[in-house]
Design a protein around this motif. Structure first.
Motif, PDB file in Angstrom:
ATOM      1  N   VAL A  49       0.846  -1.188   0.000  1.00  0.00           N
ATOM      2  CA  VAL A  49       0.000   0.000   0.000  1.00  0.00           C
ATOM      3  C   VAL A  49       0.886   1.243   0.000  1.00  0.00           C
ATOM      4  O   VAL A  49       1.777   1.382   0.845  1.00  0.00           O
ATOM      5  CB  VAL A  49      -0.940   0.030   1.223  1.00  0.00           C
ATOM      6  CG1 VAL A  49      -1.744   1.329   1.260  1.00  0.00           C
ATOM      7  CG2 VAL A  49      -1.886  -1.174   1.197  1.00  0.00           C
ATOM      8  N   GLY A  50       0.626   2.149  -0.945  1.00  0.00           N
ATOM      9  CA  GLY A  50       1.344   3.413  -1.014  1.00  0.00           C
ATOM     10  C   GLY A  50       0.605   4.488  -0.248  1.00  0.00           C
ATOM     11  O   GLY A  50      -0.601   4.670  -0.430  1.00  0.00           O
ATOM     12  N   MET A  51       1.327   5.202   0.609  1.00  0.00           N
ATOM     13  CA  MET A  51       0.772   6.311   1.395  1.00  0.00           C
ATOM     14  C   MET A  51       1.191   7.622   0.732  1.00  0.00           C
ATOM     15  O   MET A  51       2.377   7.976   0.729  1.00  0.00           O
ATOM     16  CB  MET A  51       1.296   6.260   2.828  1.00  0.00           C
ATOM     17  CG  MET A  51       0.993   4.966   3.548  1.00  0.00           C
ATOM     18  SD  MET A  51      -0.778   4.824   3.913  1.00  0.00           S
ATOM     19  CE  MET A  51      -0.768   3.402   5.021  1.00  0.00           C
ATOM     20  N   LYS A  52       0.244   8.350   0.168  1.00  0.00           N
ATOM     21  CA  LYS A  52       0.583   9.608  -0.488  1.00  0.00           C
ATOM     22  C   LYS A  52       0.873  10.697   0.540  1.00  0.00           C
ATOM     23  O   LYS A  52       0.283  10.703   1.629  1.00  0.00           O
ATOM     24  CB  LYS A  52      -0.554  10.052  -1.401  1.00  0.00           C
ATOM     25  CG  LYS A  52      -0.675   9.183  -2.652  1.00  0.00           C
ATOM     26  CD  LYS A  52      -1.411   9.893  -3.754  1.00  0.00           C
ATOM     27  CE  LYS A  52      -1.287   9.154  -5.075  1.00  0.00           C
ATOM     28  NZ  LYS A  52      -1.903   9.891  -6.191  1.00  0.00           N
ATOM     29  N   ASN A  53       1.795  11.599   0.197  1.00  0.00           N
ATOM     30  CA  ASN A  53       2.005  12.733   1.087  1.00  0.00           C
ATOM     31  C   ASN A  53       0.727  13.564   1.145  1.00  0.00           C
ATOM     32  O   ASN A  53      -0.124  13.491   0.254  1.00  0.00           O
ATOM     33  CB  ASN A  53       3.204  13.579   0.660  1.00  0.00           C
ATOM     34  CG  ASN A  53       3.062  14.262  -0.692  1.00  0.00           C
ATOM     35  OD1 ASN A  53       3.707  13.859  -1.646  1.00  0.00           O
ATOM     36  ND2 ASN A  53       2.249  15.307  -0.781  1.00  0.00           N
ATOM     37  N   GLY A  54       0.559  14.330   2.210  1.00  0.00           N
ATOM     38  CA  GLY A  54      -0.671  15.073   2.416  1.00  0.00           C
ATOM     39  C   GLY A  54      -0.928  16.092   1.325  1.00  0.00           C
ATOM     40  O   GLY A  54      -0.007  16.528   0.620  1.00  0.00           O
ATOM     41  N   SER A  55      -2.183  16.498   1.185  1.00  0.00           N
ATOM     42  CA  SER A  55      -2.554  17.439   0.126  1.00  0.00           C
ATOM     43  C   SER A  55      -1.880  18.793   0.308  1.00  0.00           C
ATOM     44  O   SER A  55      -1.716  19.547  -0.651  1.00  0.00           O
ATOM     45  CB  SER A  55      -4.080  17.602   0.073  1.00  0.00           C
ATOM     46  OG  SER A  55      -4.588  17.970   1.340  1.00  0.00           O
ATOM     47  N   ALA A  56      -1.444  19.126   1.539  1.00  0.00           N
ATOM     48  CA  ALA A  56      -0.699  20.353   1.772  1.00  0.00           C
ATOM     49  C   ALA A  56       0.789  20.173   1.517  1.00  0.00           C
ATOM     50  O   ALA A  56       1.560  21.111   1.676  1.00  0.00           O
ATOM     51  CB  ALA A  56      -0.922  20.839   3.199  1.00  0.00           C
ATOM     52  N   GLY A  57       1.190  18.954   1.144  1.00  0.00           N
ATOM     53  CA  GLY A  57       2.574  18.695   0.778  1.00  0.00           C
ATOM     54  C   GLY A  57       3.399  17.974   1.817  1.00  0.00           C
ATOM     55  O   GLY A  57       4.552  17.594   1.537  1.00  0.00           O
ATOM     56  N   SER A  58       2.867  17.747   3.023  1.00  0.00           N
ATOM     57  CA  SER A  58       3.660  17.140   4.090  1.00  0.00           C
ATOM     58  C   SER A  58       3.990  15.675   3.784  1.00  0.00           C
ATOM     59  O   SER A  58       3.090  14.847   3.605  1.00  0.00           O
ATOM     60  CB  SER A  58       2.905  17.213   5.421  1.00  0.00           C
ATOM     61  OG  SER A  58       3.564  16.451   6.408  1.00  0.00           O
ATOM     62  N   VAL A  59       5.281  15.370   3.737  1.00  0.00           N
ATOM     63  CA  VAL A  59       5.723  13.984   3.585  1.00  0.00           C
ATOM     64  C   VAL A  59       5.727  13.287   4.941  1.00  0.00           C
ATOM     65  O   VAL A  59       5.548  12.075   5.040  1.00  0.00           O
ATOM     66  CB  VAL A  59       7.113  13.937   2.929  1.00  0.00           C
ATOM     67  CG1 VAL A  59       7.632  12.503   2.831  1.00  0.00           C
ATOM     68  CG2 VAL A  59       7.061  14.569   1.540  1.00  0.00           C
ATOM     69  N   GLY A  60       5.883  14.085   6.009  1.00  0.00           N
ATOM     70  CA  GLY A  60       5.917  13.514   7.348  1.00  0.00           C
ATOM     71  C   GLY A  60       4.666  12.736   7.701  1.00  0.00           C
ATOM     72  O   GLY A  60       4.742  11.689   8.351  1.00  0.00           O
ATOM     73  N   VAL A  61       3.494  13.206   7.250  1.00  0.00           N
ATOM     74  CA  VAL A  61       2.260  12.479   7.573  1.00  0.00           C
ATOM     75  C   VAL A  61       2.224  11.135   6.856  1.00  0.00           C
ATOM     76  O   VAL A  61       1.668  10.153   7.373  1.00  0.00           O
ATOM     77  CB  VAL A  61       1.004  13.309   7.246  1.00  0.00           C
ATOM     78  CG1 VAL A  61       0.971  14.586   8.062  1.00  0.00           C
ATOM     79  CG2 VAL A  61       0.890  13.623   5.771  1.00  0.00           C
ATOM     80  N   ALA A  62       2.822  11.055   5.651  1.00  0.00           N
ATOM     81  CA  ALA A  62       2.883   9.774   4.946  1.00  0.00           C
ATOM     82  C   ALA A  62       3.843   8.815   5.647  1.00  0.00           C
ATOM     83  O   ALA A  62       3.572   7.617   5.750  1.00  0.00           O
ATOM     84  CB  ALA A  62       3.314   9.996   3.498  1.00  0.00           C
ATOM     85  N   VAL A  63       4.967   9.338   6.140  1.00  0.00           N
ATOM     86  CA  VAL A  63       5.895   8.506   6.903  1.00  0.00           C
ATOM     87  C   VAL A  63       5.221   7.989   8.166  1.00  0.00           C
ATOM     88  O   VAL A  63       5.333   6.802   8.518  1.00  0.00           O
ATOM     89  CB  VAL A  63       7.174   9.300   7.250  1.00  0.00           C
ATOM     90  CG1 VAL A  63       8.087   8.493   8.170  1.00  0.00           C
ATOM     91  CG2 VAL A  63       7.924   9.687   5.977  1.00  0.00           C
ATOM     92  N   ASP A  64       4.489   8.866   8.861  1.00  0.00           N
ATOM     93  CA  ASP A  64       3.741   8.431  10.047  1.00  0.00           C
ATOM     94  C   ASP A  64       2.736   7.336   9.688  1.00  0.00           C
ATOM     95  O   ASP A  64       2.543   6.374  10.449  1.00  0.00           O
ATOM     96  CB  ASP A  64       3.003   9.612  10.672  1.00  0.00           C
ATOM     97  CG  ASP A  64       3.942  10.608  11.349  1.00  0.00           C
ATOM     98  OD1 ASP A  64       5.107  10.257  11.586  1.00  0.00           O
ATOM     99  OD2 ASP A  64       3.491  11.745  11.619  1.00  0.00           O
ATOM    100  N   ALA A  65       2.083   7.483   8.527  1.00  0.00           N
ATOM    101  CA  ALA A  65       1.101   6.482   8.104  1.00  0.00           C
ATOM    102  C   ALA A  65       1.769   5.140   7.840  1.00  0.00           C
ATOM    103  O   ALA A  65       1.212   4.081   8.179  1.00  0.00           O
ATOM    104  CB  ALA A  65       0.374   6.967   6.852  1.00  0.00           C
ATOM    105  N   VAL A  66       2.954   5.147   7.229  1.00  0.00           N
ATOM    106  CA  VAL A  66       3.683   3.901   6.984  1.00  0.00           C
ATOM    107  C   VAL A  66       4.023   3.224   8.316  1.00  0.00           C
ATOM    108  O   VAL A  66       3.859   2.007   8.477  1.00  0.00           O
ATOM    109  CB  VAL A  66       4.948   4.174   6.160  1.00  0.00           C
ATOM    110  CG1 VAL A  66       5.812   2.912   6.062  1.00  0.00           C
ATOM    111  CG2 VAL A  66       4.591   4.664   4.760  1.00  0.00           C
ATOM    112  N   ARG A  67       4.507   4.010   9.269  1.00  0.00           N
ATOM    113  CA  ARG A  67       4.838   3.453  10.585  1.00  0.00           C
ATOM    114  C   ARG A  67       3.609   2.855  11.256  1.00  0.00           C
ATOM    115  O   ARG A  67       3.656   1.766  11.832  1.00  0.00           O
ATOM    116  CB  ARG A  67       5.434   4.536  11.477  1.00  0.00           C
ATOM    117  CG  ARG A  67       6.804   5.024  11.063  1.00  0.00           C
ATOM    118  CD  ARG A  67       7.311   6.085  12.027  1.00  0.00           C
ATOM    119  NE  ARG A  67       7.451   5.555  13.377  1.00  0.00           N
ATOM    120  CZ  ARG A  67       7.640   6.314  14.464  1.00  0.00           C
ATOM    121  NH1 ARG A  67       7.685   7.636  14.352  1.00  0.00           N
ATOM    122  NH2 ARG A  67       7.784   5.759  15.648  1.00  0.00           N
ATOM    123  N   CYS A  68       2.506   3.593  11.197  1.00  0.00           N
ATOM    124  CA  CYS A  68       1.274   3.138  11.840  1.00  0.00           C
ATOM    125  C   CYS A  68       0.770   1.845  11.203  1.00  0.00           C
ATOM    126  O   CYS A  68       0.398   0.897  11.896  1.00  0.00           O
ATOM    127  CB  CYS A  68       0.219   4.232  11.744  1.00  0.00           C
ATOM    128  SG  CYS A  68      -1.343   3.834  12.563  1.00  0.00           S
TER     129      CYS A  68
END
Length: 374
Positions: free
Chosen positions: A200-219
């Protein structure tokens, strides 16, 4: 052109209206649809489709884990609205996938739910008639029938998971899934991804944050327990063991792209700091191309140049393409066959050229980077 014959079997109460008591359902009205078990009995996974799904998942995992040096390419319409056009695209794409199989791992986008910032057509699954009638029972059958037909051609399938209930009906047909920019911060979707049987690919947030996608991968890599549906449509506690094959998808945002080398290195650093694998996918559309379908081909070539130069963290590229370039609005006239009704897509000729360029980039990387196991 292939014809797709949808099953006409319906539950006797398939359109029975239920009006919830005030205070429980509020203003909602619900209609009974088929359960997951009923749909899978009506449209079972065939041996040919099962082989396609199994082979596709294994191939995607190997590429993402750098056990295979091919480049993953997720390509297809923004959202499929016309079954016949979707099948025509699949037939053409299968020929390209076979031709470029030494260098590319091609997966077809079969997106049947369309997330919206405000309002608009929400996809083939929730609104198969494209008229706001929202016959989900018909939509589920149409979506599963289409996916079965694509899988039986030997093409692995990618889709975006929007409704948390949809995987119970469709997940056995999917080789790669996405959690979109609007839902990547949703705990529900992170828990859902943790139990899905495909990468499953986690896209970075619509505001551009890559950190939220990294958090999603960890979760999603961790075990979870949450409320979901069993095969008979009953609510129950679903327990997951965690999904080790989640990864970040860079798609741009907040008016700027994030596909260039500096952006990739920054995303890789975030993943490494979180103790996660550093392989990622780059979406050449959306914020990375400013939703300009003509610009998308150039973005894909710039990503390919990074691959050719030896960047092994870029494991995949996502493209939005259909038979006819651009997009159209739904109206009273005859629609253009094979042209998107949502985001503008590259046309077929441009897609073929980009696939060839990406294959050449993968070959160049093979010569410049340490060879991965084939």
């Amino acid at each position: 052109m292939q014809s797709l014959h949808l099953p006409t079997e319906r539950r006797p109460d398939a359109r029975t209206e239920h009006v919830p008591p005030e205070g429980i359902g509020g203003r909602h009205r619900s209609y009974a649809t088929c359960t997951p078990a009923e749909l899978l009995r009506a449209l079972p996974l065939t041996p040919a489709a099962a082989r396609s799904v199994h082979t596709g998942r294994a191939l995607v995992r190997r590429v993402l884990r750098e056990e295979d040096d091919r480049l993953l390419v997720l390509v297809g319409p923004c959202s499929i609205h016309d079954v016949e056009a979707g099948l025509a695209y699949a037939t053409a794409l299968r020929a390209q996938a076979d031709r470029l199989a030494d260098d590319l791992a091609v997966v077809m986008r079969v997106y049947v739910e369309k997330p919206r910032t405000t309002v608009g057509w929400t996809g083939l699954l929730p609104d198969p008639a494209l008229d706001g009638s929202h016959d989900l029972d018909r939509g589920l059958r149409t979506a599963r029938s289409l996916m079965l037909a694509v899988a039986e051609q030997g093409l692995p399938i990618a889709t975006e998971w929007l409704s948390p209930a949809a995987p119970a009906y469709l997940a056995d047909l999917i080789s790669w899934g996405a959690i979109g920019a609007r839902t990547v911060e949703s705990q529900v979707h992170r828990q859902l991804a943790s139990g899905l049987p495909m990468p499953v690919g986690m896209k970075n947030g619509s505001a551009g944050s890559v950190g939220v996608a990294v958090d999603a991968v960890r979760c999603a890599a961790a075990p979870h327990a949450y409320l979901g549906l069993d095969p008979d449509g009953r609510p129950g506690t679903l327990r997951t063991s965690g999904n080790p094959d989640c990864h970040v998808v860079l798609r741009g945002g907040a008016g700027r792209p994030n596909y260039r080398p500096g952006d990739v290195r920054a995303a890789v650093a975030l993943l490494a700091a979180a103790g996660l694998p550093t392989g990622l996918v780059i979406d050449a559309s959306h914020g990375n191309s400013g939703k300009d379908h003509e610009r998308q081909a150039q973005v894909a070539r710039e990503i390919g140049a990074q691959v050719a130069a030896g960047d092994t963290d870029v494991r995949g590229v996502m493209l939005e393409g259909f038979l006819v370039p651009g997009r159209q609005d739904l109206g009273p006239g005859e629609p253009v066959f094979g042209q998107s009704v949502t985001d503008a897509c590259m046309g077929w000729d441009a897609t073929v050229d980009v696939l060839a360029d990406l294959a050449a980039a993968a070959r160049s990387r093979r010569r410049t980077a340490p060879a991965a196991a084939r």
